[in-house]
Scaffold this motif. Structure first.
Motif, PDB file in Angstrom:
ATOM      1  N   VAL A 142      36.378  44.887  38.772  1.00  0.00           N
ATOM      2  CA  VAL A 142      35.196  44.051  39.025  1.00  0.00           C
ATOM      3  C   VAL A 142      34.195  44.212  37.888  1.00  0.00           C
ATOM      4  N   GLU A 143      33.808  43.079  37.306  1.00  0.00           N
ATOM      5  CA  GLU A 143      32.799  43.099  36.233  1.00  0.00           C
ATOM      6  C   GLU A 143      31.430  42.730  36.790  1.00  0.00           C
ATOM      7  N   PHE A 144      30.395  43.201  36.105  1.00  0.00           N
ATOM      8  CA  PHE A 144      29.032  42.868  36.542  1.00  0.00           C
ATOM      9  C   PHE A 144      28.087  43.053  35.363  1.00  0.00           C
ATOM     10  N   HIS A 205      32.315  49.767  29.425  1.00  0.00           N
ATOM     11  CA  HIS A 205      31.396  48.723  28.974  1.00  0.00           C
ATOM     12  C   HIS A 205      32.228  47.508  28.611  1.00  0.00           C
ATOM     13  N   GLU A 206      31.829  46.364  29.113  1.00  0.00           N
ATOM     14  CA  GLU A 206      32.515  45.117  28.775  1.00  0.00           C
ATOM     15  C   GLU A 206      31.854  44.458  27.561  1.00  0.00           C
ATOM     16  N   GLU A 207      32.266  43.212  27.307  1.00  0.00           N
ATOM     17  CA  GLU A 207      31.832  42.547  26.085  1.00  0.00           C
ATOM     18  C   GLU A 207      30.349  42.142  26.071  1.00  0.00           C
ATOM     19  N   GLY A 210      24.872  44.599  28.470  1.00  0.00           N
ATOM     20  CA  GLY A 210      24.624  45.145  29.812  1.00  0.00           C
ATOM     21  C   GLY A 210      25.743  44.805  30.787  1.00  0.00           C
ATOM     22  N   GLN A 211      26.910  44.404  30.263  1.00  0.00           N
ATOM     23  CA  GLN A 211      28.037  44.044  31.159  1.00  0.00           C
ATOM     24  C   GLN A 211      29.022  45.216  31.258  1.00  0.00           C
ATOM     25  N   MET A 212      29.373  45.598  32.467  1.00  0.00           N
ATOM     26  CA  MET A 212      30.280  46.731  32.708  1.00  0.00           C
ATOM     27  C   MET A 212      31.413  46.274  33.622  1.00  0.00           C
ATOM     28  N   GLU A 213      32.404  47.159  33.742  1.00  0.00           N
ATOM     29  CA  GLU A 213      33.522  46.868  34.660  1.00  0.00           C
ATOM     30  C   GLU A 213      33.921  48.155  35.355  1.00  0.00           C
ATOM     31  N   VAL A 214      34.200  48.084  36.656  1.00  0.00           N
ATOM     32  CA  VAL A 214      34.818  49.230  37.329  1.00  0.00           C
ATOM     33  C   VAL A 214      36.202  48.811  37.807  1.00  0.00           C
ATOM     34  N   PRO A 257      29.451  36.415  27.902  1.00  0.00           N
ATOM     35  CA  PRO A 257      30.670  36.108  28.662  1.00  0.00           C
ATOM     36  C   PRO A 257      30.381  36.105  30.167  1.00  0.00           C
ATOM     37  N   GLY A 258      31.362  35.680  30.934  1.00  0.00           N
ATOM     38  CA  GLY A 258      31.209  35.712  32.391  1.00  0.00           C
ATOM     39  C   GLY A 258      31.788  36.990  32.972  1.00  0.00           C
ATOM     40  N   SER A 259      31.676  37.137  34.295  1.00  0.00           N
ATOM     41  CA  SER A 259      32.199  38.327  34.976  1.00  0.00           C
ATOM     42  C   SER A 259      33.339  37.929  35.926  1.00  0.00           C
ATOM     43  N   SER A 260      34.417  38.700  35.834  1.00  0.00           N
ATOM     44  CA  SER A 260      35.620  38.368  36.608  1.00  0.00           C
ATOM     45  C   SER A 260      35.879  39.391  37.704  1.00  0.00           C
ATOM     46  N   MET A 261      36.838  39.051  38.554  1.00  0.00           N
ATOM     47  CA  MET A 261      37.393  40.014  39.505  1.00  0.00           C
ATOM     48  C   MET A 261      38.920  39.911  39.369  1.00  0.00           C
ATOM     49  N   HIS A 262      39.445  40.620  38.379  1.00  0.00           N
ATOM     50  CA  HIS A 262      40.896  40.583  38.177  1.00  0.00           C
ATOM     51  C   HIS A 262      41.592  41.344  39.304  1.00  0.00           C
ATOM     52  N   ILE A 263      42.757  40.834  39.736  1.00  0.00           N
ATOM     53  CA  ILE A 263      43.490  41.523  40.807  1.00  0.00           C
ATOM     54  C   ILE A 263      44.925  41.787  40.336  1.00  0.00           C
ATOM     55  N   ARG A 314      31.254  27.693  35.111  1.00  0.00           N
ATOM     56  CA  ARG A 314      30.642  27.900  33.794  1.00  0.00           C
ATOM     57  C   ARG A 314      31.372  29.047  33.078  1.00  0.00           C
ATOM     58  N   ARG A 315      31.875  30.011  33.841  1.00  0.00           N
ATOM     59  CA  ARG A 315      32.665  31.102  33.241  1.00  0.00           C
ATOM     60  C   ARG A 315      34.002  30.579  32.716  1.00  0.00           C
ATOM     61  N   LEU A 316      34.535  29.559  33.382  1.00  0.00           N
ATOM     62  CA  LEU A 316      35.878  29.089  33.048  1.00  0.00           C
ATOM     63  C   LEU A 316      35.868  27.958  32.024  1.00  0.00           C
ATOM     64  N   SER A 322      32.942  32.471  25.960  1.00  0.00           N
ATOM     65  CA  SER A 322      33.648  32.525  27.249  1.00  0.00           C
ATOM     66  C   SER A 322      34.347  33.870  27.434  1.00  0.00           C
ATOM     67  N   GLY A 323      34.585  34.613  26.335  1.00  0.00           N
ATOM     68  CA  GLY A 323      35.020  35.992  26.441  1.00  0.00           C
ATOM     69  C   GLY A 323      36.224  36.257  27.308  1.00  0.00           C
ATOM     70  N   SER A 324      37.352  35.836  26.906  1.00  0.00           N
ATOM     71  CA  SER A 324      38.659  36.031  27.564  1.00  0.00           C
ATOM     72  C   SER A 324      38.753  35.599  29.024  1.00  0.00           C
ATOM     73  N   ALA A 325      37.950  34.659  29.440  1.00  0.00           N
ATOM     74  CA  ALA A 325      38.176  34.096  30.778  1.00  0.00           C
ATOM     75  C   ALA A 325      39.244  33.012  30.641  1.00  0.00           C
ATOM     76  N   PRO A 326      40.422  33.219  31.250  1.00  0.00           N
ATOM     77  CA  PRO A 326      41.504  32.244  31.067  1.00  0.00           C
ATOM     78  C   PRO A 326      41.248  30.970  31.865  1.00  0.00           C
ATOM     79  N   ILE A 327      41.763  29.856  31.345  1.00  0.00           N
ATOM     80  CA  ILE A 327      41.553  28.598  32.068  1.00  0.00           C
ATOM     81  C   ILE A 327      42.898  27.898  32.262  1.00  0.00           C
ATOM     82  N   ASN A 354      46.258  38.812  38.200  1.00  0.00           N
ATOM     83  CA  ASN A 354      45.662  37.479  38.316  1.00  0.00           C
ATOM     84  C   ASN A 354      44.243  37.569  37.758  1.00  0.00           C
ATOM     85  N   ARG A 355      43.993  36.875  36.643  1.00  0.00           N
ATOM     86  CA  ARG A 355      42.716  37.019  35.916  1.00  0.00           C
ATOM     87  C   ARG A 355      41.747  35.857  36.171  1.00  0.00           C
ATOM     88  N   LEU A 356      42.052  35.044  37.183  1.00  0.00           N
ATOM     89  CA  LEU A 356      41.249  33.826  37.340  1.00  0.00           C
ATOM     90  C   LEU A 356      39.959  34.014  38.129  1.00  0.00           C
TER      91      LEU A 356
HETATM   92  N1  LIG Z   1      38.155  42.388  30.262  1.00  0.00           N
HETATM   93  C1  LIG Z   1      38.388  41.145  30.130  1.00  0.00           C
HETATM   94  O1  LIG Z   1      39.535  40.775  30.072  1.00  0.00           O
HETATM   95  C2  LIG Z   1      37.245  40.175  30.107  1.00  0.00           C
HETATM   96  C3  LIG Z   1      37.308  39.149  31.216  1.00  0.00           C
HETATM   97  C4  LIG Z   1      36.177  38.146  31.176  1.00  0.00           C
HETATM   98  N2  LIG Z   1      34.880  38.782  31.239  1.00  0.00           N
HETATM   99  C5  LIG Z   1      36.299  37.111  32.292  1.00  0.00           C
HETATM  100  O2  LIG Z   1      35.316  36.685  32.811  1.00  0.00           O
HETATM  101  O3  LIG Z   1      37.375  36.710  32.659  1.00  0.00           O
END
Ligand SMILES: NC(=O)CC[C@H](N)C(=O)O
Length: 455
Positions: A142-144, A205-207, A210-214, A257-263, A314-316, A322-327, A354-356
């Motif tokens: 989870v990014e934030f 720390h993400e891209e 002030g963006q982080m990921e746990v 960039p945006g914030s994702s919830m990769h699963i 807007r993230r997609l 857009s910072g690696s947000a896949p579309i 799943n990175r969407l």
């Molecule tokens: N760590 C990453 O792969 C970046 C993901 C990116 N922030 C997104 O919104 O999808």
């Protein structure tokens, strides 16, 4: 419902910790925690708390869909009884008086589960897996963003000030010291998470500024969806205590960039525990291929659950930030330009990421939707398209680019509605349409800037 098997367990748990107050929690469609606060002795001794089922047809602003969208709805609000899940009891570590927070399921007074509840939707999908002797395993990331507090909604958000007294102004992906700028906040976050037994794995720390990921330890989807909900609440609270906001908006700042919830998702045999995505000779199995085939076929229609807000799209968008947000819904080995990344791993850890989904999504619904798509693929023995080699940024099977078209796709996808539940899907569509209409009534600064004196 009269059975109260969990009562002795709660009694001991409360007694050991001197609990005086209980927060009875239910997650609505957005992921907002609704519920009731009760004195601990009333909770242990009295009846179960109740809420109306209309909490599941509320928009994020607290409104309700129009009559024409909600014709399927019974106008009489029905009361639901909140039934605690004994595996989802947590301390509220920041409360002054010892307080418990317990996640509840919702049942009508007749005993049937409420199909509109996101936690129930995930349970429903998991029961399909269970019936086949399968157990999905997930690991969310989870990014934030941490941002300065902001009380004027017309004013853009800004990165917070760290320990050095400065704001980040360049890309600091993976920088340890850029995380340590907020050390007191993260120390407290870890203390709280430990007191709540949340299985956090890493913090990076993400891209973005002030963006982080746990990352969470992999495990049971229901448990992990509960933990993501608890984590979001905990982090928001911790940030407030340090004079900042933590936000899980999918795209909080235009130039970032945006914030994702990769699963990450894999599948194990419920009895033996072996990974069913691992095939022979280090190759992934047929089930793995079919799971990906299902994600490719059905994820475009599931997007309203993975990207539930106007802001999610807007993230997609493909932009410089857009910072690696896949579309797309392509797949590939260790390829971060595809929506479905297969990390290089030993056979027993074969999985697909799943990175969407955006960080703004409801974790129960993200997991339910993604696992439903994979399940449909395995059931229908769908073949995936060949894996993507190289960049998929400007190619590949596209996704809907806004919530409107995404809702149209979901409305037309009967197989998904059958799995998620027809009543849930209809309510969800109605609530999201109502939110979209409400959003459209707001005139933006872009319109004032570019149209005011030109058209
Ligand atoms: N760590 C990453 O792969 C970046 C993901 C990116 N922030 C997104 O919104 O999808």
């Amino acid at each position: 419902m009269s059975n109260r098997q969990e009562q002795p367990l709660f009694h001991d748990w409360f007694q050991t910790r001197g609990i005086t107050e209980v927060e009875c929690l239910v997650t609505d469609l957005t992921g907002i925690l609704k519920g009731k606060i009760m004195p601990a002795n009333k909770y242990l001794g009295g009846g179960r708390p109740r809420l109306p089922d209309s909490i599941f047809i509320q928009t994020v602003t607290g409104g309700y869909p129009d009559d024409e969208d909600i014709h399927f709805w019974n106008p009489a609000e029905r009361d639901m009884e909140l039934v605690p899940d004994p595996s989802a009891i947590y301390l509220v570590p920041w409360a002054e008086d010892p307080t418990a927070q317990i996640i509840h399921d919702c049942h009508y007074l007749t005993g049937e589960p409420v199909e509109l509840a996101p936690r129930h939707v995930l349970k429903r999908v998991l029961s399909l897996y269970e019936a086949r002797g399968w157990k999905p395993v997930v690991a969310p990331e989870v990014e934030f963003f941490l941002v300065k507090t902001n009380t004027d909604s017309d004013y853009p958000l800004e990165p917070p000030i760290g320990r050095t007294g400065r704001q980040e102004s360049s890309r600091q992906s993976f920088s340890i010291d850029a995380v340590n700028e907020f050390d007191p906040l993260f120390e407290e976050m870890y203390d709280y998470c430990e007191a709540m037994n949340l299985d956090l794995d890493t913090l990076i720390h993400e891209e973005g500024a002030g963006q982080m990921e746990v990352n969470f330890q992999h495990g049971d989807p229901l448990k992990l969806a509960d933990q993501v909900v608890m984590f979001k609440r905990t982090l928001r609270e911790t940030a407030l205590r340090h004079g900042m906001y933590a936000t899980f908006m999918a795209k909080p700042m235009a130039g970032e960039p945006g914030s994702s919830m990769h699963i990450h998702q894999s599948l194990v045999d419920a009895e033996e525990g072996n990974n069913l995505f691992a095939g022979e000779d280090d190759q992934p199995s047929r089930l793995f291929q079919q799971f990906i085939g299902g994600l490719q076929r059905y994820l475009p229609a599931a997007m309203p659950l993975l990207a539930p807000n106007v802001n999610s799209y807007r993230r997609l968008m493909r932009t410089e930030t857009s910072g690696s947000a896949p579309i797309n819904v392509e797949w590939g080995t260790d390829n971060r330009t595809v929506g479905l990344r297969v990390p290089v791993s030993p056979p027993e850890a074969t999985r697909v990421e799943n990175r969407l989904a955006g960080a703004d999504a409801n974790p129960y619904l993200v997991m339910a939707a993604s696992l439903a798509c994979g399940y449909l693929g395995m059931l229908g023995q769908l073949e995936p398209r060949p894996p993507m080699v190289g960049s998929a940024w400007d190619s590949g099977h596209r996704l809907p680019d806004d919530i409107g078209p995404a809702l149209d796709l979901l409305r037309e996808c009967k197989p998904l509605a059958d799995i998620l539940g027809e009543r849930f899907t209809n309510s969800y569509l109605a609530v999201k349409r109502a939110e979209h209409r409400e959003y459209f009534q707001v005139i933006s600064s872009w319109e004032r800037e570019h149209l005011l004196l030109r058209v």
